[in-house]
Design a protein around this motif. Structure first.
Motif, mmCIF file in Angstrom:
data_model
loop_
_atom_site.group_PDB
_atom_site.id
_atom_site.type_symbol
_atom_site.label_atom_id
_atom_site.label_comp_id
_atom_site.label_asym_id
_atom_site.label_seq_id
_atom_site.Cartn_x
_atom_site.Cartn_y
_atom_site.Cartn_z
ATOM 1 N N GLU A 170 34.303 48.088 -41.286
ATOM 2 C CA GLU A 170 35.710 47.801 -41.001
ATOM 3 C C GLU A 170 36.622 48.767 -41.749
ATOM 4 O O GLU A 170 36.448 49.030 -42.944
ATOM 5 N N GLY A 171 37.588 49.313 -41.027
ATOM 6 C CA GLY A 171 38.573 50.192 -41.632
ATOM 7 C C GLY A 171 38.132 51.634 -41.785
ATOM 8 O O GLY A 171 38.885 52.455 -42.318
ATOM 9 N N GLU A 172 36.924 51.962 -41.301
ATOM 10 C CA GLU A 172 36.396 53.314 -41.461
ATOM 11 C C GLU A 172 36.134 53.954 -40.100
ATOM 12 O O GLU A 172 35.719 53.275 -39.154
ATOM 13 N N ASP A 173 36.359 55.254 -40.012
ATOM 14 C CA ASP A 173 35.955 56.027 -38.844
ATOM 15 C C ASP A 173 34.510 56.445 -39.071
ATOM 16 O O ASP A 173 34.219 57.586 -39.424
ATOM 17 N N MET A 174 33.615 55.484 -38.889
ATOM 18 C CA MET A 174 32.238 55.681 -39.328
ATOM 19 C C MET A 174 31.291 54.769 -38.552
ATOM 20 O O MET A 174 31.647 53.664 -38.152
ATOM 21 N N GLU A 175 30.080 55.271 -38.340
ATOM 22 C CA GLU A 175 28.974 54.482 -37.803
ATOM 23 C C GLU A 175 27.758 54.724 -38.687
ATOM 24 O O GLU A 175 27.531 55.851 -39.133
ATOM 25 N N VAL A 176 26.989 53.670 -38.926
ATOM 26 C CA VAL A 176 25.799 53.762 -39.770
ATOM 27 C C VAL A 176 24.635 53.100 -39.037
ATOM 28 O O VAL A 176 24.775 51.974 -38.539
ATOM 29 N N ILE A 177 23.511 53.810 -38.971
ATOM 30 C CA ILE A 177 22.340 53.292 -38.259
ATOM 31 C C ILE A 177 21.144 53.328 -39.201
ATOM 32 O O ILE A 177 20.705 54.404 -39.623
ATOM 33 N N PRO A 178 20.573 52.164 -39.555
ATOM 34 C CA PRO A 178 19.373 52.144 -40.387
ATOM 35 C C PRO A 178 18.109 52.392 -39.552
ATOM 36 O O PRO A 178 17.951 51.818 -38.472
ATOM 37 N N LEU A 179 17.233 53.239 -40.071
ATOM 38 C CA LEU A 179 15.975 53.560 -39.399
ATOM 39 C C LEU A 179 14.807 53.276 -40.339
ATOM 40 O O LEU A 179 14.953 53.352 -41.562
ATOM 41 N N PRO A 180 13.627 52.968 -39.790
ATOM 42 C CA PRO A 180 12.472 52.683 -40.646
ATOM 43 C C PRO A 180 12.091 53.859 -41.531
ATOM 44 O O PRO A 180 12.105 55.020 -41.102
ATOM 45 N N ALA A 181 11.752 53.550 -42.780
ATOM 46 C CA ALA A 181 11.265 54.539 -43.738
ATOM 47 C C ALA A 181 9.809 54.229 -44.072
ATOM 48 O O ALA A 181 9.347 53.092 -43.934
ATOM 49 N N ASP A 182 9.094 55.241 -44.531
ATOM 50 C CA ASP A 182 7.729 55.068 -45.042
ATOM 51 C C ASP A 182 7.829 54.993 -46.561
ATOM 52 O O ASP A 182 7.933 56.012 -47.243
ATOM 53 N N HIS A 183 7.836 53.746 -47.066
ATOM 54 C CA HIS A 183 7.990 53.584 -48.511
ATOM 55 C C HIS A 183 7.107 52.443 -48.993
ATOM 56 O O HIS A 183 6.523 51.718 -48.197
ATOM 57 N N TYR A 184 7.049 52.274 -50.310
ATOM 58 C CA TYR A 184 6.067 51.379 -50.921
ATOM 59 C C TYR A 184 6.539 49.927 -50.964
ATOM 60 O O TYR A 184 7.310 49.551 -51.840
ATOM 61 N N PHE A 185 6.072 49.116 -50.053
ATOM 62 C CA PHE A 185 6.306 47.676 -50.111
ATOM 63 C C PHE A 185 5.132 46.958 -49.457
ATOM 64 O O PHE A 185 4.676 47.348 -48.376
ATOM 65 N N ASP A 186 4.651 45.900 -50.108
ATOM 66 C CA ASP A 186 3.592 45.087 -49.507
ATOM 67 C C ASP A 186 4.182 43.868 -48.806
ATOM 68 O O ASP A 186 3.457 42.995 -48.355
ATOM 69 N N ARG A 187 5.524 43.836 -48.705
ATOM 70 C CA ARG A 187 6.205 42.723 -48.040
ATOM 71 C C ARG A 187 6.976 43.298 -46.852
ATOM 72 O O ARG A 187 8.030 43.923 -47.035
ATOM 73 N N PRO A 188 6.493 43.087 -45.625
ATOM 74 C CA PRO A 188 7.114 43.721 -44.451
ATOM 75 C C PRO A 188 8.593 43.395 -44.284
ATOM 76 O O PRO A 188 9.341 44.211 -43.743
ATOM 77 N N TYR A 189 9.022 42.221 -44.754
ATOM 78 C CA TYR A 189 10.414 41.827 -44.524
ATOM 79 C C TYR A 189 11.399 42.641 -45.365
ATOM 80 O O TYR A 189 12.604 42.592 -45.130
ATOM 81 N N ILE A 190 10.927 43.412 -46.343
ATOM 82 C CA ILE A 190 11.827 44.226 -47.160
ATOM 83 C C ILE A 190 12.494 45.299 -46.309
ATOM 84 O O ILE A 190 13.674 45.591 -46.440
ATOM 85 N N GLN A 191 11.751 45.934 -45.399
ATOM 86 C CA GLN A 191 12.288 46.918 -44.456
ATOM 87 C C GLN A 191 13.085 48.043 -45.139
ATOM 88 O O GLN A 191 14.304 48.131 -44.980
#
Length: 285
Positions: A150-171
Protein backbone atom coordinates in the motif's frame (compact mmCIF):
# COMPACT_ATOMS: atom_id res chain seq x y z
CA UNK A 1 20.05 9.62 -9.03
CA UNK A 2 18.09 7.95 -6.22
CA UNK A 3 19.36 4.39 -5.59
CA UNK A 4 16.91 1.58 -6.24
CA UNK A 5 18.47 -0.78 -3.68
CA UNK A 6 20.90 -0.20 -0.83
CA UNK A 7 22.78 -3.21 0.54
CA UNK A 8 22.69 -2.78 4.32
CA UNK A 9 24.65 -5.96 5.00
CA UNK A 10 26.64 -8.41 2.90
CA UNK A 11 27.61 -11.26 5.23
CA UNK A 12 26.16 -14.62 6.13
CA UNK A 13 25.09 -15.53 9.66
CA UNK A 14 28.44 -15.07 11.40
CA UNK A 15 29.25 -11.62 10.00
CA UNK A 16 32.79 -10.71 8.95
CA UNK A 17 34.95 -10.61 11.00
CA UNK A 18 32.99 -13.29 12.84
CA UNK A 19 32.67 -13.08 16.61
CA UNK A 20 35.05 -15.33 18.55
CA UNK A 21 36.84 -16.30 15.33
CA UNK A 22 40.59 -16.24 14.79
CA UNK A 23 40.62 -17.72 11.27
CA UNK A 24 42.99 -16.13 8.70
CA UNK A 25 40.16 -14.36 6.85
CA UNK A 26 38.68 -12.80 9.99
CA UNK A 27 42.10 -11.60 11.09
CA UNK A 28 42.74 -10.14 7.63
CA UNK A 29 39.31 -8.49 7.50
CA UNK A 30 39.90 -6.91 10.91
CA UNK A 31 43.14 -5.40 9.58
CA UNK A 32 41.66 -4.22 6.27
CA UNK A 33 38.36 -2.81 7.51
CA UNK A 34 36.31 -0.98 4.87
CA UNK A 35 34.46 -3.30 2.51
CA UNK A 36 35.86 -6.34 4.34
CA UNK A 37 33.76 -5.50 7.41
CA UNK A 38 30.35 -7.00 6.75
CA UNK A 39 27.03 -6.86 8.63
CA UNK A 40 24.44 -9.61 8.22
CA UNK A 41 22.56 -9.33 4.92
CA UNK A 42 19.58 -6.96 4.54
CA UNK A 43 18.36 -4.43 1.98
CA UNK A 44 16.62 -1.07 1.79
CA UNK A 45 14.44 -0.45 -1.28
CA UNK A 46 13.47 2.99 -0.02
CA UNK A 47 12.80 4.60 3.37
CA UNK A 48 9.52 2.71 3.63
CA UNK A 49 10.40 -0.73 2.26
CA UNK A 50 13.06 -3.18 3.38
CA UNK A 51 13.96 -6.81 2.84
CA UNK A 52 15.05 -8.75 5.95
CA UNK A 53 15.69 -7.45 9.44
CA UNK A 54 18.53 -9.20 11.23
CA UNK A 55 20.50 -8.73 14.46
CA UNK A 56 22.62 -5.91 12.99
CA UNK A 57 19.61 -3.71 12.24
CA UNK A 58 20.33 -1.13 14.94
CA UNK A 59 24.01 -0.89 13.93
CA UNK A 60 22.91 -0.46 10.30
CA UNK A 61 20.51 2.25 11.47
CA UNK A 62 23.36 4.26 12.92
CA UNK A 63 25.94 3.61 10.19
CA UNK A 64 23.68 4.39 7.24
CA UNK A 65 21.48 7.06 8.88
CA UNK A 66 18.35 4.97 8.44
CA UNK A 67 14.98 5.92 9.86
CA UNK A 68 13.17 2.79 10.94
CA UNK A 69 10.27 4.95 12.11
CA UNK A 70 9.60 5.58 8.41
CA UNK A 71 9.50 1.88 7.52
CA UNK A 72 6.04 0.66 6.51
CA UNK A 73 6.70 -2.61 4.67
CA UNK A 74 9.12 -5.38 5.69
CA UNK A 75 9.58 -8.44 3.50
CA UNK A 76 11.24 -11.46 5.11
CA UNK A 77 12.99 -14.09 3.00
CA UNK A 78 13.05 -16.74 5.74
CA UNK A 79 13.14 -16.90 9.54
CA UNK A 80 16.79 -17.75 10.15
CA UNK A 81 17.99 -15.37 12.86
CA UNK A 82 20.46 -13.51 10.62
CA UNK A 83 17.52 -12.43 8.42
CA UNK A 84 14.77 -12.09 11.01
CA UNK A 85 15.70 -11.04 14.53
CA UNK A 86 12.27 -11.07 16.12
CA UNK A 87 13.31 -9.53 19.44
CA UNK A 88 13.83 -6.15 17.77
CA UNK A 89 10.16 -6.03 16.80
CA UNK A 90 9.28 -6.13 20.49
CA UNK A 91 10.62 -2.59 20.83
CA UNK A 92 7.72 -1.14 18.85
CA UNK A 93 5.72 -1.57 22.05
CA UNK A 94 4.76 1.57 24.04
CA UNK A 95 7.36 2.29 26.68
CA UNK A 96 10.20 1.31 24.37
CA UNK A 97 9.37 3.59 21.43
CA UNK A 98 6.91 6.34 20.61
CA UNK A 99 5.32 5.07 17.40
CA UNK A 100 2.90 7.69 16.06
CA UNK A 101 -0.73 6.83 15.39
CA UNK A 102 -1.23 5.72 11.82
CA UNK A 103 2.32 4.38 11.60
CA UNK A 104 1.70 0.69 10.90
CA UNK A 105 4.47 -1.72 9.93
CA UNK A 106 3.28 -4.54 7.67
CA UNK A 107 5.46 -7.65 7.74
CA UNK A 108 5.23 -10.06 4.80
CA UNK A 109 6.36 -13.66 4.90
CA UNK A 110 5.45 -17.29 4.46
CA UNK A 111 3.11 -19.00 6.89
CA UNK A 112 6.12 -20.45 8.71
CA UNK A 113 7.89 -17.09 8.91
CA UNK A 114 4.86 -15.32 10.37
CA UNK A 115 4.40 -18.21 12.83
CA UNK A 116 7.98 -17.70 14.02
CA UNK A 117 7.30 -14.01 14.63
CA UNK A 118 4.14 -14.68 16.60
CA UNK A 119 5.76 -17.45 18.64
CA UNK A 120 8.66 -15.18 19.53
CA UNK A 121 6.37 -12.33 20.60
CA UNK A 122 4.29 -14.73 22.68
CA UNK A 123 7.46 -15.55 24.62
CA UNK A 124 7.91 -11.90 25.63
CA UNK A 125 6.22 -10.34 28.63
CA UNK A 126 2.92 -8.67 28.04
CA UNK A 127 2.07 -9.99 24.56
CA UNK A 128 -1.50 -11.22 24.28
CA UNK A 129 -1.61 -11.85 20.54
CA UNK A 130 -2.72 -8.33 19.68
CA UNK A 131 -0.31 -6.82 17.15
CA UNK A 132 -2.14 -3.50 17.31
CA UNK A 133 -0.19 -2.76 20.47
CA UNK A 134 2.95 -2.78 18.33
CA UNK A 135 1.22 -0.99 15.45
CA UNK A 136 2.10 -3.99 13.29
CA UNK A 137 0.21 -6.35 11.04
CA UNK A 138 1.26 -9.42 9.11
CA UNK A 139 0.57 -10.66 5.59
CA UNK A 140 1.05 -14.33 4.75
CA UNK A 141 1.92 -14.79 1.10
CA UNK A 142 1.95 -17.76 -1.23
CA UNK A 143 4.68 -18.42 -3.74
CA UNK A 144 4.13 -16.65 -7.09
CA UNK A 145 1.60 -14.24 -5.55
CA UNK A 146 1.87 -10.61 -6.70
CA UNK A 147 1.96 -8.36 -3.64
CA UNK A 148 1.30 -4.62 -4.00
CA UNK A 149 2.44 -2.76 -0.87
CA UNK A 150 0.00 0.00 0.00
CA UNK A 151 1.21 3.46 -0.93
CA UNK A 152 4.09 2.20 -3.09
CA UNK A 153 4.63 2.03 -6.84
CA UNK A 154 5.86 -1.50 -6.36
CA UNK A 155 5.10 -5.18 -6.88
CA UNK A 156 6.78 -8.02 -4.99
CA UNK A 157 6.63 -11.70 -5.97
CA UNK A 158 8.02 -14.43 -3.68
CA UNK A 159 9.55 -17.45 -5.44
CA UNK A 160 10.78 -20.78 -4.02
CA UNK A 161 14.39 -20.87 -2.82
CA UNK A 162 16.69 -23.84 -2.24
CA UNK A 163 17.61 -23.37 1.39
CA UNK A 164 18.07 -25.34 4.60
CA UNK A 165 14.80 -26.24 6.31
CA UNK A 166 13.41 -29.61 7.39
CA UNK A 167 9.97 -28.03 7.81
CA UNK A 168 8.24 -27.55 4.42
CA UNK A 169 5.84 -24.91 5.76
CA UNK A 170 8.74 -22.46 6.34
CA UNK A 171 8.93 -21.80 2.56
CA UNK A 172 12.17 -19.80 2.15
CA UNK A 173 11.90 -17.28 -0.67
CA UNK A 174 13.74 -15.12 -3.13
CA UNK A 175 11.97 -11.97 -4.33
CA UNK A 176 11.20 -10.42 -7.69
CA UNK A 177 10.56 -6.71 -7.12
CA UNK A 178 9.32 -4.01 -9.43
CA UNK A 179 10.13 -0.61 -7.95
CA UNK A 180 8.88 2.10 -10.25
CA UNK A 181 10.25 1.21 -13.67
CA UNK A 182 13.08 -0.98 -12.32
CA UNK A 183 12.95 -4.76 -12.00
CA UNK A 184 15.05 -6.39 -9.30
CA UNK A 185 15.78 -9.99 -8.31
CA UNK A 186 17.01 -10.47 -4.73
CA UNK A 187 18.17 -14.07 -4.47
CA UNK A 188 20.33 -14.69 -1.43
CA UNK A 189 20.09 -17.76 0.80
CA UNK A 190 19.43 -20.14 -2.05
CA UNK A 191 21.33 -22.70 -4.03
CA UNK A 192 20.63 -23.14 -7.72
CA UNK A 193 17.01 -22.08 -8.12
CA UNK A 194 14.37 -24.82 -7.80
CA UNK A 195 12.71 -25.93 -11.05
CA UNK A 196 9.37 -24.11 -10.34
CA UNK A 197 11.32 -20.86 -9.93
CA UNK A 198 13.20 -21.31 -13.21
CA UNK A 199 9.92 -22.17 -14.94
CA UNK A 200 8.20 -19.04 -13.60
CA UNK A 201 11.10 -16.75 -14.52
CA UNK A 202 11.10 -18.12 -18.06
CA UNK A 203 7.33 -17.84 -18.49
CA UNK A 204 7.12 -14.28 -17.16
CA UNK A 205 9.95 -13.02 -19.40
CA UNK A 206 11.28 -10.58 -16.82
CA UNK A 207 14.00 -8.14 -17.84
CA UNK A 208 15.98 -7.39 -14.70
CA UNK A 209 17.84 -4.15 -14.12
CA UNK A 210 19.46 -5.53 -10.96
CA UNK A 211 20.17 -9.09 -9.83
CA UNK A 212 21.60 -9.77 -6.37
CA UNK A 213 22.71 -13.40 -6.18
CA UNK A 214 23.74 -15.57 -3.26
CA UNK A 215 27.48 -16.17 -3.05
CA UNK A 216 27.87 -17.54 0.46
CA UNK A 217 30.67 -19.91 -0.55
CA UNK A 218 32.71 -17.24 -2.31
CA UNK A 219 34.84 -18.75 -5.04
CA UNK A 220 34.16 -22.35 -3.97
CA UNK A 221 32.21 -24.64 -6.29
CA UNK A 222 29.13 -25.42 -4.21
CA UNK A 223 25.46 -25.03 -5.16
CA UNK A 224 23.21 -26.67 -2.53
CA UNK A 225 21.41 -24.46 -0.02
CA UNK A 226 23.75 -21.63 -0.94
CA UNK A 227 25.97 -20.86 -3.92
CA UNK A 228 29.64 -20.38 -4.70
CA UNK A 229 31.54 -19.18 -7.74
CA UNK A 230 30.75 -21.86 -10.30
CA UNK A 231 27.05 -21.98 -9.41
CA UNK A 232 26.78 -18.18 -9.64
CA UNK A 233 28.28 -18.22 -13.13
CA UNK A 234 25.85 -20.96 -14.16
CA UNK A 235 22.85 -18.97 -12.86
CA UNK A 236 24.05 -15.83 -14.65
CA UNK A 237 24.54 -17.76 -17.89
CA UNK A 238 21.07 -19.30 -17.68
CA UNK A 239 19.42 -15.94 -17.00
CA UNK A 240 21.26 -14.48 -19.99
CA UNK A 241 20.13 -17.28 -22.28
CA UNK A 242 16.53 -16.74 -21.11
CA UNK A 243 16.79 -13.04 -21.90
CA UNK A 244 16.17 -12.09 -18.26
CA UNK A 245 19.43 -10.16 -18.03
CA UNK A 246 21.58 -8.29 -20.53
CA UNK A 247 24.92 -6.50 -20.49
CA UNK A 248 23.09 -3.52 -18.99
CA UNK A 249 21.91 -5.55 -15.98
CA UNK A 250 23.86 -4.87 -12.80
CA UNK A 251 24.63 -8.39 -11.54
CA UNK A 252 25.88 -8.41 -7.94
CA UNK A 253 27.01 -11.23 -5.65
CA UNK A 254 26.26 -10.92 -1.93
CA UNK A 255 25.90 -12.83 1.38
CA UNK A 256 29.43 -14.08 2.11
CA UNK A 257 30.69 -16.38 4.86
CA UNK A 258 34.13 -16.03 6.42
CA UNK A 259 34.49 -19.79 5.89
CA UNK A 260 35.04 -19.11 2.18
CA UNK A 261 38.29 -17.33 3.15
CA UNK A 262 37.84 -14.60 0.52
CA UNK A 263 38.65 -10.94 0.99
CA UNK A 264 36.69 -8.36 -1.00
CA UNK A 265 39.66 -8.11 -3.37
CA UNK A 266 39.72 -11.92 -3.82
CA UNK A 267 36.06 -11.85 -4.78
CA UNK A 268 36.57 -8.97 -7.19
CA UNK A 269 39.47 -10.75 -8.88
CA UNK A 270 37.26 -13.80 -9.43
CA UNK A 271 33.97 -12.17 -10.42
CA UNK A 272 34.80 -8.84 -12.08
CA UNK A 273 36.18 -10.48 -15.25
CA UNK A 274 32.72 -12.06 -15.69
CA UNK A 275 30.96 -8.70 -15.48
CA UNK A 276 29.83 -9.34 -11.90
CA UNK A 277 30.04 -6.77 -9.10
CA UNK A 278 30.85 -7.73 -5.51
CA UNK A 279 28.41 -6.48 -2.88
CA UNK A 280 29.48 -4.62 0.24
CA UNK A 281 27.80 -2.83 3.13
CA UNK A 282 26.39 0.49 1.95
CA UNK A 283 26.52 -0.35 -1.76
CA UNK A 284 23.88 1.63 -3.65
CA UNK A 285 22.41 0.22 -6.86
Amino acid sequence: MTPTVTILGSAAAEGIPAMFCGCPLCQKAAELGGKDHRFRTAYKINDRVRVDFGPDSIAQEYKFNLHSERMRHLFITHPHEDHLYCNLLYYRMPGFSAVPDGNTLTIYGSRGTIAEIMQNLWSTNGFNGDLNRYKMKTVIWDYFEVIKPEGEDMEVIPLPADHYFDRPYIQPAIYVIRSGEKWILIANDTGDFPDPTWKFLKEQEFHFDIVICDCTYGTRSLKSGHMGGEAVLEVKDRLEKMGSITKETKFVVNHFTHNAQCTHEDLQNYFNPHGIFVGYDGMEL
